[in-house]
Design a protein around this motif. Sequence first.
Motif, PDB file in Angstrom:
ATOM      1  N   ASP A 166       0.778  -1.316  -0.024  1.00  0.00           N
ATOM      2  CA  ASP A 166      -0.159   0.097  -0.130  1.00  0.00           C
ATOM      3  C   ASP A 166       0.948   1.238   0.282  1.00  0.00           C
ATOM      4  OD1 ASP A 166      -2.511   1.392   0.066  1.00  0.00           O
ATOM      5  OD2 ASP A 166      -2.421   1.578   2.191  1.00  0.00           O
ATOM      6  N   LEU A 167       1.751   1.438  -1.038  1.00  0.00           N
ATOM      7  CA  LEU A 167       2.526   2.474  -1.222  1.00  0.00           C
ATOM      8  C   LEU A 167       2.225   3.774  -1.659  1.00  0.00           C
ATOM      9  CD1 LEU A 167       5.568   0.436  -2.563  1.00  0.00           C
ATOM     10  CD2 LEU A 167       5.255   1.018  -0.175  1.00  0.00           C
ATOM     11  N   THR A 168       2.627   4.856  -1.135  1.00  0.00           N
ATOM     12  CA  THR A 168       2.301   6.403  -1.451  1.00  0.00           C
ATOM     13  C   THR A 168       3.617   7.075  -1.697  1.00  0.00           C
ATOM     14  OG1 THR A 168       2.103   6.989   0.494  1.00  0.00           O
ATOM     15  CG2 THR A 168      -0.073   6.302  -0.465  1.00  0.00           C
ATOM     16  N   GLY A 169       3.577   7.917  -2.597  1.00  0.00           N
ATOM     17  CA  GLY A 169       4.757   8.797  -2.887  1.00  0.00           C
ATOM     18  C   GLY A 169       5.017   8.951  -4.207  1.00  0.00           C
ATOM     19  N   ASP A 170       6.126   9.818  -4.575  1.00  0.00           N
ATOM     20  CA  ASP A 170       6.368  10.124  -5.917  1.00  0.00           C
ATOM     21  C   ASP A 170       7.662   9.537  -6.362  1.00  0.00           C
ATOM     22  OD1 ASP A 170       8.090  11.647  -4.470  1.00  0.00           O
ATOM     23  OD2 ASP A 170       7.552  13.519  -5.177  1.00  0.00           O
ATOM     24  N   ALA A 171       8.411   8.679  -5.791  1.00  0.00           N
ATOM     25  CA  ALA A 171       9.561   8.153  -6.234  1.00  0.00           C
ATOM     26  C   ALA A 171       9.336   6.758  -6.807  1.00  0.00           C
ATOM     27  CB  ALA A 171      10.465   8.043  -5.125  1.00  0.00           C
ATOM     28  N   GLU A 172      10.193   5.964  -7.540  1.00  0.00           N
ATOM     29  CA  GLU A 172      10.238   4.852  -7.970  1.00  0.00           C
ATOM     30  C   GLU A 172      11.196   3.999  -7.779  1.00  0.00           C
ATOM     31  OE1 GLU A 172       9.828   3.037 -12.567  1.00  0.00           O
ATOM     32  OE2 GLU A 172       9.265   4.980 -12.310  1.00  0.00           O
ATOM     33  N   ALA A 173      11.140   2.739  -7.653  1.00  0.00           N
ATOM     34  CA  ALA A 173      12.126   1.937  -7.379  1.00  0.00           C
ATOM     35  C   ALA A 173      12.127   0.447  -7.657  1.00  0.00           C
ATOM     36  CB  ALA A 173      12.316   1.913  -5.439  1.00  0.00           C
ATOM     37  N   THR A 174      12.968  -0.368  -7.646  1.00  0.00           N
ATOM     38  CA  THR A 174      12.944  -1.688  -7.782  1.00  0.00           C
ATOM     39  C   THR A 174      13.569  -2.569  -6.772  1.00  0.00           C
ATOM     40  OG1 THR A 174      13.340  -1.106 -10.292  1.00  0.00           O
ATOM     41  CG2 THR A 174      13.729  -3.430  -9.499  1.00  0.00           C
ATOM     42  N   ILE A 175      12.876  -3.490  -6.208  1.00  0.00           N
ATOM     43  CA  ILE A 175      13.533  -4.487  -5.352  1.00  0.00           C
ATOM     44  C   ILE A 175      13.651  -5.760  -5.817  1.00  0.00           C
ATOM     45  CG2 ILE A 175      12.629  -2.969  -3.189  1.00  0.00           C
ATOM     46  CD1 ILE A 175      10.433  -5.206  -2.820  1.00  0.00           C
ATOM     47  N   VAL A 176      14.599  -6.578  -5.465  1.00  0.00           N
ATOM     48  CA  VAL A 176      14.848  -7.807  -5.646  1.00  0.00           C
ATOM     49  C   VAL A 176      14.623  -8.669  -4.480  1.00  0.00           C
ATOM     50  CG1 VAL A 176      16.538  -9.514  -6.739  1.00  0.00           C
ATOM     51  CG2 VAL A 176      16.235  -7.297  -7.560  1.00  0.00           C
ATOM     52  N   LEU A 177      13.741  -9.684  -4.441  1.00  0.00           N
ATOM     53  CA  LEU A 177      13.476 -10.214  -3.403  1.00  0.00           C
ATOM     54  C   LEU A 177      14.177 -11.830  -3.390  1.00  0.00           C
ATOM     55  CD1 LEU A 177       9.578  -9.775  -2.574  1.00  0.00           C
ATOM     56  CD2 LEU A 177      11.415  -8.811  -1.644  1.00  0.00           C
ATOM     57  N   THR A 178      15.373 -12.132  -2.749  1.00  0.00           N
ATOM     58  CA  THR A 178      15.806 -13.336  -2.943  1.00  0.00           C
ATOM     59  C   THR A 178      16.148 -13.970  -1.404  1.00  0.00           C
ATOM     60  OG1 THR A 178      17.773 -14.385  -3.850  1.00  0.00           O
ATOM     61  CG2 THR A 178      18.145 -12.084  -2.912  1.00  0.00           C
ATOM     62  N   ARG A 179      16.867 -14.978  -1.431  1.00  0.00           N
ATOM     63  CA  ARG A 179      17.472 -15.418   0.271  1.00  0.00           C
ATOM     64  C   ARG A 179      19.047 -15.435   0.088  1.00  0.00           C
ATOM     65  NH1 ARG A 179      13.584 -17.268   2.359  1.00  0.00           N
ATOM     66  NH2 ARG A 179      14.305 -18.649   4.016  1.00  0.00           N
ATOM     67  N   VAL A 180      19.478 -14.733   1.163  1.00  0.00           N
ATOM     68  CA  VAL A 180      20.919 -14.554   1.383  1.00  0.00           C
ATOM     69  C   VAL A 180      21.298 -15.390   2.615  1.00  0.00           C
ATOM     70  CG1 VAL A 180      22.779 -12.934   1.668  1.00  0.00           C
ATOM     71  CG2 VAL A 180      20.975 -12.408   0.195  1.00  0.00           C
ATOM     72  N   ALA A 181      22.289 -16.324   2.620  1.00  0.00           N
ATOM     73  CA  ALA A 181      22.615 -17.141   3.603  1.00  0.00           C
ATOM     74  C   ALA A 181      21.175 -17.773   4.286  1.00  0.00           C
ATOM     75  CB  ALA A 181      23.141 -16.286   4.705  1.00  0.00           C
ATOM     76  N   GLY A 182      20.040 -18.010   3.647  1.00  0.00           N
ATOM     77  CA  GLY A 182      19.061 -18.673   4.305  1.00  0.00           C
ATOM     78  C   GLY A 182      17.815 -17.786   4.638  1.00  0.00           C
ATOM     79  N   SER A 183      18.246 -16.453   4.660  1.00  0.00           N
ATOM     80  CA  SER A 183      17.311 -15.517   5.191  1.00  0.00           C
ATOM     81  C   SER A 183      16.593 -14.600   3.870  1.00  0.00           C
ATOM     82  CB  SER A 183      17.827 -14.377   5.983  1.00  0.00           C
ATOM     83  OG  SER A 183      18.435 -15.113   7.348  1.00  0.00           O
ATOM     84  N   GLY A 184      15.297 -14.382   4.001  1.00  0.00           N
ATOM     85  CA  GLY A 184      14.749 -13.561   3.152  1.00  0.00           C
ATOM     86  C   GLY A 184      15.450 -12.402   3.052  1.00  0.00           C
ATOM     87  N   THR A 185      15.605 -11.897   1.892  1.00  0.00           N
ATOM     88  CA  THR A 185      16.229 -10.322   1.746  1.00  0.00           C
ATOM     89  C   THR A 185      15.787  -9.648   0.399  1.00  0.00           C
ATOM     90  OG1 THR A 185      18.435 -11.321   2.665  1.00  0.00           O
ATOM     91  CG2 THR A 185      18.653  -9.230   1.497  1.00  0.00           C
ATOM     92  N   ALA A 186      15.638  -8.473   1.079  1.00  0.00           N
ATOM     93  CA  ALA A 186      14.989  -7.308  -0.053  1.00  0.00           C
ATOM     94  C   ALA A 186      16.137  -6.241  -0.539  1.00  0.00           C
ATOM     95  CB  ALA A 186      13.928  -6.635   0.344  1.00  0.00           C
ATOM     96  N   LEU A 187      16.539  -6.639  -1.630  1.00  0.00           N
ATOM     97  CA  LEU A 187      17.615  -5.662  -2.315  1.00  0.00           C
ATOM     98  C   LEU A 187      17.039  -4.361  -3.070  1.00  0.00           C
ATOM     99  CD1 LEU A 187      19.918  -8.545  -3.523  1.00  0.00           C
ATOM    100  CD2 LEU A 187      20.101  -7.406  -1.460  1.00  0.00           C
ATOM    101  N   LEU A 188      17.399  -3.280  -2.607  1.00  0.00           N
ATOM    102  CA  LEU A 188      16.942  -2.001  -3.118  1.00  0.00           C
ATOM    103  C   LEU A 188      17.851  -1.925  -4.162  1.00  0.00           C
ATOM    104  CD1 LEU A 188      14.762   0.133  -3.240  1.00  0.00           C
ATOM    105  CD2 LEU A 188      16.136   1.334  -1.596  1.00  0.00           C
ATOM    106  N   VAL A 189      17.621  -1.849  -5.740  1.00  0.00           N
ATOM    107  CA  VAL A 189      18.348  -1.591  -6.609  1.00  0.00           C
ATOM    108  C   VAL A 189      18.173  -0.427  -7.646  1.00  0.00           C
ATOM    109  CG1 VAL A 189      19.202  -4.153  -6.677  1.00  0.00           C
ATOM    110  CG2 VAL A 189      17.259  -3.430  -8.064  1.00  0.00           C
ATOM    111  N   ARG A 190      18.953  -0.001  -8.314  1.00  0.00           N
ATOM    112  CA  ARG A 190      18.729   1.155  -9.279  1.00  0.00           C
ATOM    113  C   ARG A 190      18.119   0.344 -10.502  1.00  0.00           C
ATOM    114  NH1 ARG A 190      23.593   3.677  -8.660  1.00  0.00           N
ATOM    115  NH2 ARG A 190      22.667   5.078  -7.103  1.00  0.00           N
ATOM    116  N   PRO A 191      17.252   0.595 -11.050  1.00  0.00           N
ATOM    117  CA  PRO A 191      16.726   0.131 -12.379  1.00  0.00           C
ATOM    118  C   PRO A 191      17.502   0.546 -13.336  1.00  0.00           C
ATOM    119  CG  PRO A 191      15.112   1.727 -11.684  1.00  0.00           C
ATOM    120  CD  PRO A 191      16.339   1.891 -10.823  1.00  0.00           C
ATOM    121  N   LEU A 192      17.766  -0.816 -14.524  1.00  0.00           N
ATOM    122  CA  LEU A 192      18.474  -0.339 -15.686  1.00  0.00           C
ATOM    123  C   LEU A 192      17.810   0.464 -16.733  1.00  0.00           C
ATOM    124  CD1 LEU A 192      20.289  -3.625 -15.827  1.00  0.00           C
ATOM    125  CD2 LEU A 192      21.154  -1.701 -15.111  1.00  0.00           C
TER     126      LEU A 192
END
Length: 69
Positions: A43-69
């Motif tokens: 339920d996001l609000t705001g004017d910015a845009e982002a990309t996240i990559v959801l993956t597992r790092v060392a067995g834990s769920g991780t969200a990586l906030l990345v710069r889109p290409l």
Amino acid sequence: MLEELPYREKPLRAALRERRIGRLTIKKRGVDVVPDELRKRLDLTGDAEATIVLTRVAGSGTALLVRPL
């Protein structure tokens, strides 16, 4: 990569709102999540845009906030 966040919805929602992210592209690898459903639950609000990559790092769920290409 801009930032690494734990993949838990409540802290992820807070981190994205703090950054005023309203448009979000979700990529995933190795996690059981439906991107469209997660985006609705965040339920996001705001004017910015982002990309996240959801993956597992060392067995834990991780969200990586990345710069889109």
